[in-house]
Each structure stands twice: as C-alpha cells, then as structure tokens.
Scaffold this motif. Structure first.
Motif, mmCIF file in Angstrom:
data_model
loop_
_atom_site.group_PDB
_atom_site.id
_atom_site.type_symbol
_atom_site.label_atom_id
_atom_site.label_comp_id
_atom_site.label_asym_id
_atom_site.label_seq_id
_atom_site.Cartn_x
_atom_site.Cartn_y
_atom_site.Cartn_z
ATOM 1 N N ARG A 92 0.836 -1.209 0.000
ATOM 2 C CA ARG A 92 0.000 0.000 0.000
ATOM 3 C C ARG A 92 0.876 1.266 0.000
ATOM 4 O O ARG A 92 0.617 2.200 -0.752
ATOM 5 C CB ARG A 92 -0.921 -0.001 1.207
ATOM 6 C CG ARG A 92 -1.692 1.294 1.343
ATOM 7 C CD ARG A 92 -2.640 1.235 2.486
ATOM 8 N NE ARG A 92 -3.924 0.892 1.892
ATOM 9 C CZ ARG A 92 -5.021 0.681 2.559
ATOM 10 N NH1 ARG A 92 -5.023 0.746 3.864
ATOM 11 N NH2 ARG A 92 -6.140 0.401 1.935
ATOM 12 N N ALA A 93 1.910 1.273 0.829
ATOM 13 C CA ALA A 93 2.821 2.424 0.878
ATOM 14 C C ALA A 93 3.574 2.567 -0.448
ATOM 15 O O ALA A 93 3.770 3.678 -0.938
ATOM 16 C CB ALA A 93 3.797 2.273 2.040
ATOM 17 N N LEU A 94 3.960 1.436 -1.031
ATOM 18 C CA LEU A 94 4.655 1.474 -2.322
ATOM 19 C C LEU A 94 3.737 2.019 -3.406
ATOM 20 O O LEU A 94 4.158 2.825 -4.238
ATOM 21 C CB LEU A 94 5.157 0.074 -2.695
ATOM 22 C CG LEU A 94 5.950 -0.033 -3.991
ATOM 23 C CD1 LEU A 94 7.222 0.816 -3.939
ATOM 24 C CD2 LEU A 94 6.289 -1.494 -4.286
ATOM 25 N N TYR A 95 2.477 1.604 -3.394
ATOM 26 C CA TYR A 95 1.505 2.105 -4.369
ATOM 27 C C TYR A 95 1.383 3.636 -4.251
ATOM 28 O O TYR A 95 1.403 4.348 -5.252
ATOM 29 C CB TYR A 95 0.143 1.441 -4.162
ATOM 30 C CG TYR A 95 -0.903 1.920 -5.147
ATOM 31 C CD1 TYR A 95 -0.997 1.341 -6.405
ATOM 32 C CD2 TYR A 95 -1.779 2.957 -4.833
ATOM 33 C CE1 TYR A 95 -1.942 1.781 -7.328
ATOM 34 C CE2 TYR A 95 -2.721 3.397 -5.743
ATOM 35 C CZ TYR A 95 -2.800 2.811 -6.978
ATOM 36 O OH TYR A 95 -3.728 3.251 -7.889
ATOM 37 N N VAL A 142 0.496 -2.053 -7.654
ATOM 38 C CA VAL A 142 1.928 -1.915 -7.385
ATOM 39 C C VAL A 142 2.222 -2.775 -6.169
ATOM 40 O O VAL A 142 1.499 -2.716 -5.173
ATOM 41 C CB VAL A 142 2.317 -0.446 -7.090
ATOM 42 C CG1 VAL A 142 3.791 -0.335 -6.783
ATOM 43 C CG2 VAL A 142 1.946 0.466 -8.252
ATOM 44 N N LEU A 143 3.282 -3.568 -6.254
ATOM 45 C CA LEU A 143 3.604 -4.406 -5.106
ATOM 46 C C LEU A 143 5.068 -4.813 -5.083
ATOM 47 O O LEU A 143 5.755 -4.780 -6.095
ATOM 48 C CB LEU A 143 2.716 -5.646 -5.076
ATOM 49 C CG LEU A 143 2.701 -6.541 -6.308
ATOM 50 C CD1 LEU A 143 3.629 -7.727 -6.148
ATOM 51 C CD2 LEU A 143 1.287 -7.036 -6.537
ATOM 52 N N GLY A 159 12.588 -5.132 -11.244
ATOM 53 C CA GLY A 159 11.266 -4.539 -11.321
ATOM 54 C C GLY A 159 10.633 -4.976 -12.624
ATOM 55 O O GLY A 159 11.333 -5.320 -13.578
ATOM 56 N N LEU A 160 9.311 -4.986 -12.648
ATOM 57 C CA LEU A 160 8.583 -5.341 -13.866
ATOM 58 C C LEU A 160 7.402 -4.406 -14.048
ATOM 59 O O LEU A 160 6.774 -3.994 -13.076
ATOM 60 C CB LEU A 160 8.023 -6.768 -13.773
ATOM 61 C CG LEU A 160 8.961 -7.934 -13.949
ATOM 62 C CD1 LEU A 160 8.208 -9.236 -13.723
ATOM 63 C CD2 LEU A 160 9.579 -7.935 -15.321
ATOM 64 N N LYS A 213 -2.559 -2.026 -15.781
ATOM 65 C CA LYS A 213 -1.119 -1.788 -15.643
ATOM 66 C C LYS A 213 -0.663 -2.169 -14.245
ATOM 67 O O LYS A 213 -1.289 -1.792 -13.264
ATOM 68 C CB LYS A 213 -0.783 -0.309 -15.885
ATOM 69 C CG LYS A 213 -1.247 0.224 -17.220
ATOM 70 C CD LYS A 213 -0.295 -0.152 -18.292
ATOM 71 C CE LYS A 213 -0.698 0.534 -19.584
ATOM 72 N NZ LYS A 213 -0.010 0.017 -20.716
ATOM 73 N N GLU A 214 0.443 -2.911 -14.183
ATOM 74 C CA GLU A 214 1.009 -3.318 -12.905
ATOM 75 C C GLU A 214 2.493 -2.998 -12.876
ATOM 76 O O GLU A 214 3.166 -3.077 -13.898
ATOM 77 C CB GLU A 214 0.860 -4.825 -12.687
ATOM 78 C CG GLU A 214 -0.541 -5.303 -12.504
ATOM 79 C CD GLU A 214 -0.605 -6.797 -12.202
ATOM 80 O OE1 GLU A 214 0.455 -7.449 -12.088
ATOM 81 O OE2 GLU A 214 -1.726 -7.309 -12.082
#
Length: 165
Positions: free
Chosen positions: A45-48, A68-69, A82-83, A99-100
C-alpha cells in the motif's frame, strides 16, 4: 580477478576501482557512507502511494497504474529488479488493460535512492517500452542522477553477492 557481472558493461577503470574496494574489504563501508539511510516503505500500500505520487508529478497523462507491489519472486536469478506489465482482459464488449508494477522485495531493505531509481525506471516504461534514448532521457528527467544511481545500484548488488558467499 573478481567477476563483476553487474558491472560488465562499464569501463575497465570503474571496474578496477570496485575491485580495489573489494580487495580492501571496504565496499560495504563505501556504500554505507554514500547511502546511509533506509526508506520507510515496507508495505504494498505504501509502495503504491509512492509510485502514484511520482507518476502524478512527472507523468500525469500516462495511463493509470492499477497495482503496485513488492514481489518476493523477482530477484537476480530472473534478471529483473522490477517489472511493468499490462494485463488485458475482456470486460463486457471492451478490452481493458490493467497496468502493474512489481518491485523486487530486496528493495524493502535498500536505500531510498535505489528504490526511487527502480520506480522511475518502471514508470518510464509507461511511455517508452524499449530501453532507447528517449527512455533514458525520461528517466533522467524524473531523476537527474539516474545513471549514477544505476551504477551504484549495480555496485550494491555486487556487494550483496559477496556478502551471501
């Protein structure tokens, strides 16, 4: 001579400087002096929120990011830190692309500069699919010292490999 697989594309002079730090067992100290802090972003959640904030600042017109994770399955054996992916699904009569962005879990423990560099790299892929001149110009627009951070991240990965032997 130490194999520097993450630094193979860099000039011999830079590789030799890293080898000297390794030989003197000072590579970890060098990295700690340069990047002493660790970021507080530990949850998906913080990364998102972090990624969304950077996207809003630099890429307002780019497509929204749906997910985002931190991904525990991404690591150096997959040659990915990263991807960015677009997953297409049919919803009703329309084709929707979600999109991810996935960031390797090793970045939970990394310096904030390294996390930002990976996020900037993946965000740049929203506009430029290939690693071309326009892609790197966009990375440098979002993070002016992008190339230095990419090099230092590769040095960090070299140090991590040495520590796990």
């Amino acid at each position: 001579m130490n194999e520097l697989k993450y630094l193979a594309a860099y000039p011999a002079q830079l590789q030799e400087q890293v080898r000297q730090l390794i030989a003197r067992q000072r590579l970890g100290e060098y990295l700690h002096q340069r990047y002493p802090d660790r970021h507080p972003i530990q949850s998906d959640r913080a990364l998102y929120g972090y990624v969304t904030e950077l996207k809003q600042q630099y890429l307002k017109s780019a497509p929204n990011i749906d997910k985002v994770l931190f991904d525990n399955r991404l690591d150096l054996t997959h040659r990915a830190l990263g991807l960015h992916t677009a997953i297409s699904r049919v919803q009703g009569g329309k084709l929707k692309a979600k999109k991810e962005i996935r960031v390797a879990a090793l970045f939970k423990e990394a310096a904030p500069e390294f996390l930002r560099m990976i996020v900037v790299h993946e965000l740049a892929h929203l506009r430029e699919a290939e690693h071309n001149k326009a892609f790197y110009q966009l990375c440098c627009h979002m993070l002016p010292d992008y190339h230095q951070l990419e090099f230092d991240l590769r040095v960090y990965l070299t140090w991590r490999d040495l520590e796990t032997r």
